[in-house]
Write a protein that holds these residues in place. Sequence first.
Motif, short mmCIF file in Angstrom:
data_model
loop_
_atom_site.label_atom_id
_atom_site.label_comp_id
_atom_site.label_asym_id
_atom_site.label_seq_id
_atom_site.Cartn_x
_atom_site.Cartn_y
_atom_site.Cartn_z
N ASP A 153 0.84 -1.18 0.00
CA ASP A 153 0.00 0.00 0.00
C ASP A 153 0.88 1.24 0.00
O ASP A 153 1.86 1.31 0.74
N LEU A 154 0.51 2.22 -0.78
CA LEU A 154 1.32 3.45 -0.84
C LEU A 154 1.36 4.17 0.49
O LEU A 154 2.31 4.86 0.80
N SER A 155 0.30 3.99 1.26
CA SER A 155 0.27 4.72 2.53
C SER A 155 1.31 4.21 3.51
O SER A 155 1.55 4.85 4.52
N LEU A 156 1.90 3.06 3.24
CA LEU A 156 2.87 2.51 4.17
C LEU A 156 4.29 2.92 3.84
O LEU A 156 5.21 2.57 4.55
N ILE A 157 4.47 3.66 2.76
CA ILE A 157 5.82 4.09 2.39
C ILE A 157 6.22 5.26 3.28
O ILE A 157 5.44 6.19 3.48
N ARG A 158 7.42 5.17 3.81
CA ARG A 158 7.94 6.24 4.65
C ARG A 158 9.28 6.67 4.08
O ARG A 158 9.95 5.89 3.41
N PHE A 159 9.66 7.89 4.43
CA PHE A 159 10.95 8.35 3.93
C PHE A 159 11.61 9.23 4.96
O PHE A 159 10.98 9.73 5.89
N GLU A 160 12.89 9.41 4.76
CA GLU A 160 13.67 10.29 5.63
C GLU A 160 14.71 10.94 4.74
O GLU A 160 15.30 10.28 3.89
N ILE A 161 14.93 12.22 4.96
CA ILE A 161 15.90 12.94 4.12
C ILE A 161 17.20 13.05 4.90
O ILE A 161 17.21 13.49 6.06
N ALA A 162 18.29 12.67 4.24
CA ALA A 162 19.60 12.77 4.88
C ALA A 162 20.38 13.86 4.17
O ALA A 162 20.44 13.88 2.95
#
Lengths: 778, 209
Positions: free
Chosen positions: A447-456
């Motif tokens: 599910d797209l809603s489960l994608i998470r991200f973090e910017i480094a």
Amino acid sequence: MVRVGVRIKWKYLTKDGIQACAKVHTSSSVVPLGSPVTATCVIKEDCPLVTGQAFHIEWRLDDRLILSSSETNESSRVSKAVISSFNETRAILTCCIQTSPPQVVAGVEIRAGYPPEVPQNLSCQTNLTTPLTITCRWDPGQRETHLPTQYFIHTEIWDANKKRSYELPKGVHHYTIPRPEFVLYSDMKIYVKAVNELGETTSAPLILEPITKFDPPKIFQVMSERHRCLRLRWNLSPHQLWVGSNNMNLEIRLKSVFARNAKPSRPVDICGLLHWTQYFAQIRVRYQQSPWSEWSSSQSGVTLESAPTGSLDSWMKISGDHMPKQLNISLFWKPSKQFRANGQNVLYIVSVRKLPGEKGQVCSTRENYCTFQLSGRVKKVYVRAVNAAGISPPTEVWIYKPKAHPAVLDVTAVPYGNSSFLVQWESMVSLGLTDHVVEWRPLLKTDLSLIRFEIAQQNLSSIVITGSFEPYKPYGISVYPRFTDGIGLPKTVNAYLRQKGKSPKTQRGSHKQLTWDQIPLDQRNGIIQNYTVFYWDQKGPINKERSVILKDLNVYDAFLMVRTLGGSLNGSIIHFEFEPFDAVAVVMIVIASGLGLSLLIIFIVLTCFSEQKRLKGFFWPAVPDPVNSSILRWASESTQVQKEPNPIYLSHLSFLDLPMKLSKEEDDLWIKSAEETSDLGDDSVPYATVMFSGLCNSPPPKEPHVYLRSESTQPLLETEEPFTPKCYQNLVNDGMTGKQCFFGPSHDCAPKEETDPSGLWEDFPFLRALTMNDTQND
Amino acid sequence: SVCRTVVALLLYFLLAALVQSAPVSSPSNPSQAFREAAGRAKTLVEKILKDIPAVHTTVITTEGLTLDPSSQTTNLQMMVMELGIPAAPVLKPLSESFTLDMCVSHMLVGGRLYQELLVVLSNKLGGLQDLSADLRDLLTHINKMKEAAQLSGDSSDQNSLDLASRLHGTYEIQVAAHLTLTQLRSFCHDLIRSLRAIAAYRPVAAGTR
């Protein structure tokens, strides 16, 4: 002179009345414990005990005799006793005159002890419930004084010009000052005095104003009427409401501590708070510098909503075909550190226009992601957060085309703590690299809603990602490099927060092979490192192998163990019994043997009926049957006689009774019925009888062969040259050696060459005929 | 020698004048001490006001005597005269004619009156000690106000009450107690008003006398 009381004291009657005989003087009858005591005994001149005689003064302490220095002379009659260290709490010191019996003339009781210790820890507390009183306590000290000690508590109130002191009963070290003895709100000085015979001590004074610790106050209501402020309505405990509104200190505890001067019954405003945040407030009070009351019970209030502020962190991905006209964009966002929602039910709006409005809206969602299509010409979109109170400033998101530029070389993701991963990567130094985006998603749900991200940030090569990671589930973690003009190719790695073994399902395969199904991804709980088979037979040791071929024909138990980084798990135990021949093997064997057998039969049949004499001759050599072969037939038929005597025919043979028995085997092939040969008549003389006792390969008979001639006029040769061929063999005349022995190989069948064959033929023409016959047969 | 005497006298008076006119430094900030005392006095007045109903309920057991002002006052006027309970001095608003001095003096007079009444009644009735102590403390603080502002209070001639002799029986005691408490309550209302006014009043006159 009157003698009164032998034991007590000598008194005598003078004109002034009864007087004591002597007197003991001490500096003090109460002395500090352990200190020296000096006593002087003075005997009066006219004491009748001493008049006119020498006497000696002695001192006794209780009943013990003590040293003394007597200075007795006729005139002074003074004795001095010194006790260097008086260690008893009380004792009687007596002065005696040494007569027989000794007479006590005077005595004194000496008591020893300590002066009182300074009273410590004087504390007073106002009891604010009616009736108002002040209770003071102190600590008299540990040391026992051994002397009666009185305690007095003194109070002084300047405003009222009052000084009081109260004596306390023995052993009581507290006192309750009644209401009339103190003035509210007026300072008073309180101190304690301890007095005994050795001294007096005074405690440190206490100055207090008789309003001390309050009961905890009460918050009635917490509300918000101004932005970022909370208003507390509160008051003191009902008992103490009278205390009045001046000089109360109020301390409010939210998440930080404020100290305010406040008046009871007046609401208190606390500002400088965050928007739309729930705070729990507690308060406590004190009067000027009195001790603080306990904290009140907690009340909560929420500040007002306001428009969202701050920017959002965004992550834009272009998916699908990169057609220039239309782009499929997936946009993810999350609050940055400075972002404040300041309200509830935040709605996110993605728009191509910078100004808010209906036009140009691409997406409006409460989620944290959005997928939409945009024309290729659009360079950036704007994301805003909206709540009931307002709209946030826009966050710019540039639309980057993906670049086929791999910059990330290697990614590792290691579990870090309870719900985090430490993601490290190596990236090539590239121009225009702005930062990296680490994206993660669960692999089992897409599910797209489960994608998470973090910017480094640009120069970082590792970050810790925290999220709701579940153990034993696979996650795909990707690191994307971002450039000023696009997003590069990612590098992805699968990771598990925690791994454990998973029981594999084993199958019994064919007879010696153990197979198992591969565990599906959602049950793997980890990256599988290896499989190990444990097996053992009835009594043997447990072996383990990576791959096993079970060879021995035995009974086995075995189970399979799957290992991942997080652990291993064993499968169920299965039981093997090896049959020596498996069903399949049996079938195979039967088929093979059947085939082979049939092939053999066919071959034999073919060979038997084959025209190829050579082939036939190879397998079945044409051995002439001696019974049916004849050089010359000597039958009774004359026809045969008229024939040209064929020297090839052998004369009639007959078998005589043999002294030894022939084995049955021999009879099979060569023995013809002896009756056939015996119809020649009894008058025939057998010419030759060939006797043999066995096949070539049977051991030679012990008796020599006997050859008898058949009807022939030729004399019997008694002394024949014993040419006894072991076998019935064709003698060759042309010197051909190596002719086979018809009876099979025999060690004696090698033809002998020592005799000249041509000489033999002369003697035996029939034999010669045989030879020729044989040649013809070829 | 006459000259010397004159000079001496002049110096003496000058000194006296100097001494008199010099500001007394006993409280470093007289207005602060005054305000503090006034604040405490006000607190005590509030306490007394809060406690009077409870004390009345405890002490006055006679039916018909309640603190409710509607019914009583006219009926008991005769009793008031019989018992000889004087009226408290009136505390007028501060003005040119009613200065701070006068105000504070009146407060003291009234306070002392009721204190004396309460002392006499305490001998006959129980339950009045705390109130009496509060009133006593109130007077202490009003005195401090007076000292802080250096007000010249004339200790007014107070006719010593002869209440004790007039308390013949239980009824008289009860009525006396009731009247005392009622009047004390209204006096306290006046006190609060005056103290609030005093709190706003800046005692300019203090220290410049």
